[in-house]
Design an enzyme around this catalytic site. Structure first.
Site, PDB file in Angstrom:
ATOM      1  N   ASP A 182       0.863  -1.436  -0.025  1.00  0.00           N
ATOM      2  CA  ASP A 182      -0.184   0.214   0.262  1.00  0.00           C
ATOM      3  C   ASP A 182       1.135   0.921   0.058  1.00  0.00           C
ATOM      4  O   ASP A 182       1.327   0.827   0.888  1.00  0.00           O
ATOM      5  CB  ASP A 182      -0.881   0.346   1.545  1.00  0.00           C
ATOM      6  CG  ASP A 182      -2.117   0.826   1.268  1.00  0.00           C
ATOM      7  OD1 ASP A 182      -2.062   2.417   0.435  1.00  0.00           O
ATOM      8  OD2 ASP A 182      -3.092   0.823   1.576  1.00  0.00           O
ATOM      9  N   GLU A 202     -21.144  -6.344 -13.910  1.00  0.00           N
ATOM     10  CA  GLU A 202     -21.813  -6.655 -13.249  1.00  0.00           C
ATOM     11  C   GLU A 202     -23.394  -6.775 -13.547  1.00  0.00           C
ATOM     12  O   GLU A 202     -23.744  -4.416 -13.829  1.00  0.00           O
ATOM     13  CB  GLU A 202     -21.902  -6.453 -12.139  1.00  0.00           C
ATOM     14  CG  GLU A 202     -20.567  -7.353 -11.621  1.00  0.00           C
ATOM     15  CD  GLU A 202     -19.490  -7.121  -9.750  1.00  0.00           C
ATOM     16  OE1 GLU A 202     -20.485  -5.910  -9.407  1.00  0.00           O
ATOM     17  OE2 GLU A 202     -18.850  -7.932  -9.334  1.00  0.00           O
ATOM     18  N   HIS A 231     -20.801 -10.514  -5.749  1.00  0.00           N
ATOM     19  CA  HIS A 231     -21.284  -9.412  -4.670  1.00  0.00           C
ATOM     20  C   HIS A 231     -21.579  -9.134  -3.274  1.00  0.00           C
ATOM     21  O   HIS A 231     -22.586  -8.345  -3.004  1.00  0.00           O
ATOM     22  CB  HIS A 231     -21.134  -8.008  -5.341  1.00  0.00           C
ATOM     23  CG  HIS A 231     -20.759  -6.721  -5.530  1.00  0.00           C
ATOM     24  ND1 HIS A 231     -20.023  -5.966  -6.418  1.00  0.00           N
ATOM     25  CD2 HIS A 231     -20.603  -6.573  -4.800  1.00  0.00           C
ATOM     26  CE1 HIS A 231     -19.661  -5.386  -6.201  1.00  0.00           C
ATOM     27  NE2 HIS A 231     -19.599  -5.110  -4.699  1.00  0.00           N
TER      28      HIS A 231
END
Length: 525
Positions: free
Chosen positions: A170, A260, A278
């Site tokens: 990160d 999606e 999801h």
């Protein structure tokens, strides 16, 4: 009374929160884009989940919209740039479903490691293929976490509870934060090379799109497994299919997909793929939590100006909003004063905070100054879009905080740089809540801001004040207050008058013709 539209399925308690706080609310779920566009102009707020698409056409029709609240973390369905241009706050609830999503990622990792979905289908079909489903332990394996924000940090913690070695990539993770989390911070290539399981917890941006592609998977150790409960498109699905077929990647668990709803996908039907629709935030607790949070956040903003979890505006608590209100009035007034006097190209703005104000949250004050500064030149500018408008026009904005003592308990100075040079205006609060001008172009002056004001720059010569008074009296203009200041004897002077009403153009021209006049500008606040 503010009006809010809930256009996606939220907990009924969200609507109750709006009503209890005095906000009118309509629940219209399942509207078409055309229906939403036709209705949105009637509302001050729009509460959504992922189904409603707040695209540019919707925003263009949203004449009264002030805030869009997303119950959840992802805002892929909101055109944030268009909303910002229109001055609409976009907020989400990034913490409401963090635990739920992190738990789903851990559940997907377990399912992948032990082939639970495939084993379930086999067993329920009457087979007993015990030798077929040879899994792997999680203990002592290396878990690579890409993105160590709210959700990634929880996943890292749960991984440590499973006695896994946790490493993280990160760019915004500080060494101190990594130490607090108990993770080893690595660069992406090293994380991929060392991890047995790689889990993604980053937003979809230009930098993260396709972060796990064929090149990235080639750097992974043979037999590694991938979990993605963040955003579809982070993993290049065709590249993943090839890596799974070759056996270099042992398996993948995916809760999100590039398109999606994912009715069809190249990865569907593969034995070493676990797929869910999801479900990262799909728990009763999370849905209730984010719905109530977004209702509270939107209500706070519409009723008090408090800003929480906004993506295009600095956060501002209700307490801060109340405490900053007089400073905001002063800031807007100073910006407006400088903006109304600016007649040439604006190049830069320097804002200085001295005294007590320097210890406050100054970002909203800077945005209020920019709003006031740009308002005389542009329509539809507000605190949300003012910084963007300034950037688009290449106006350099600098913010300086001074620890030094000053003549006032608090002081804000705004210096604008134009093609003709610099000019500054400064103000303070009397009694902690009454805005006052105390300096214009380096000349000390004390004045309140009023709806109708007249600014005059002149040469400091005897008889000028009398001539000015005579000109205004002859035109029937009544003076409420009269403030004077000068740099030095015989030099530049300033007169700032509060009037009962605005002047007509003929009176302005008469004043401009007076001897010693340098500038006459009518102001309104």
């Amino acid at each position: 009374m503010p009006r809010v539209l809930i256009s996606d399925k939220l907990s009924p308690r969200a609507a109750d929160i709006f009503r209890d706080r005095g906000i009118e609310v309509d629940v219209l779920v399942g509207m078409s884009p055309e229906e939403l566009t036709a209705k949105i102009g009637d509302y001050d707020g729009l509460a959504i989940r992922s189904a409603t698409k707040v695209v540019a056409d919707v925003i263009a029709a949203a004449d009264n919209l002030k805030v869009v609240g997303r119950a959840g973390i992802g805002v892929d369905n909101v055109d944030i740039a268009a909303a910002t241009q229109r001055g609409i706050v976009v907020m989400n609830t990034p913490h409401g479903n963090s635990i739920t999503t992190a738990e789903h990622a851990i559940a997907m990792m377990f399912a992948l490691a032990r082939q639970i979905p495939e084993a379930d289908r086999s067993t329920q079909s009457g087979k007993w293929e015990k030798s077929r489903f040879m899994g792997v332990e999680l203990t002592a394996k290396t878990l690579g976490v890409i993105g160590c924000g709210n959700i990634g940090a929880i996943v890292a913690n749960r991984g440590q509870g499973l006695r896994m070695k946790v490493v993280a990539y990160d760019p915004f993770l500080s060494p101190e934060r990594a130490e607090d989390l108990g993770v080893e911070k690595l660069e992406l290539d090293e994380l991929l090379a060392r991890s047995d399981f790689v889990t993604l917890h980053v937003p979809m941006t230009e930098q993260t799109k396709g972060i796990i592609d064929a090149a990235a998977m080639a750097k992974m150790k043979p037999g590694a497994r991938i979990i993605n409960c963040a955003r579809g498109g982070l993993v290049v699905e065709e590249d993943l299919k090839a890596a799974l077929e070759s056996g270099h990647v042992a398996g993948a668990a995916l809760d999100v997909f590039a398109e999606e709803p994912a009715r069809e996908n190249a990865l569907f039907g593969m034995d070493n793929v676990v797929a869910t629709p999801h479900l990262g935030a799909a728990t009763v607790e999370a849905q209730e939590k984010v719905a109530l949070q977004v209702a509270d956040q939107m209500s706070d903003y519409l009723l008090t100006g408090a800003v929480t979890n906004a993506l295009n505006m600095p956060s501002l608590t209700a307490e801060e909003a109340s405490r900053l209100r007089p400073y905001m009035l002063l800031s807007d007034g100073l910006g407006s004063f400088a903006g109304q006097l600016t007649r040439t190209g604006l190049k830069a703005v320097t804002i200085e905070y001295e005294g007590q104000v320097a210890g406050l949250n100054c970002r909203p004050l800077t945005q209020a100054i920019l709003t006031g500064l740009l308002r005389p030149m542009l329509e539809s500018v507000n605190m949300v879009n003012a910084p963007v408008v300034a950037r688009e026009r290449n106006i350099d904005v600098s913010e300086v905080k001074h620890e030094r003592d000053c003549d006032f308990q608090t002081l804000i100075r705004v210096t604008v740089t134009t093609e003709r040079g610099d000019r500054a205006v400064a103000g303070t609060l009397f009694g902690g809540h009454r805005p006052r001008l105390v300096e214009i172009k380096g000349i000390e002056i004390e004045a309140e801001l009023a709806p109708h004001m007249l600014y005059i720059s002149n040469e400091d010569k005897p008889g000028f004040i009398g001539a000015l008074g005579m000109a205004l009296g002859s035109a029937g203009v009544n003076i409420a207050t009269f403030h004077l200041g000068r740099a030095e004897r015989g030099g530049a002077a300033i007169a700032l008058l509060e009037l009962d009403a605005a002047l007509d153009a003929a009176v302005i021209e008469t004043l401009k013709a007076l001897p010693g006049i340098r500038q006459v500008q009518q102001l309104s606040f």
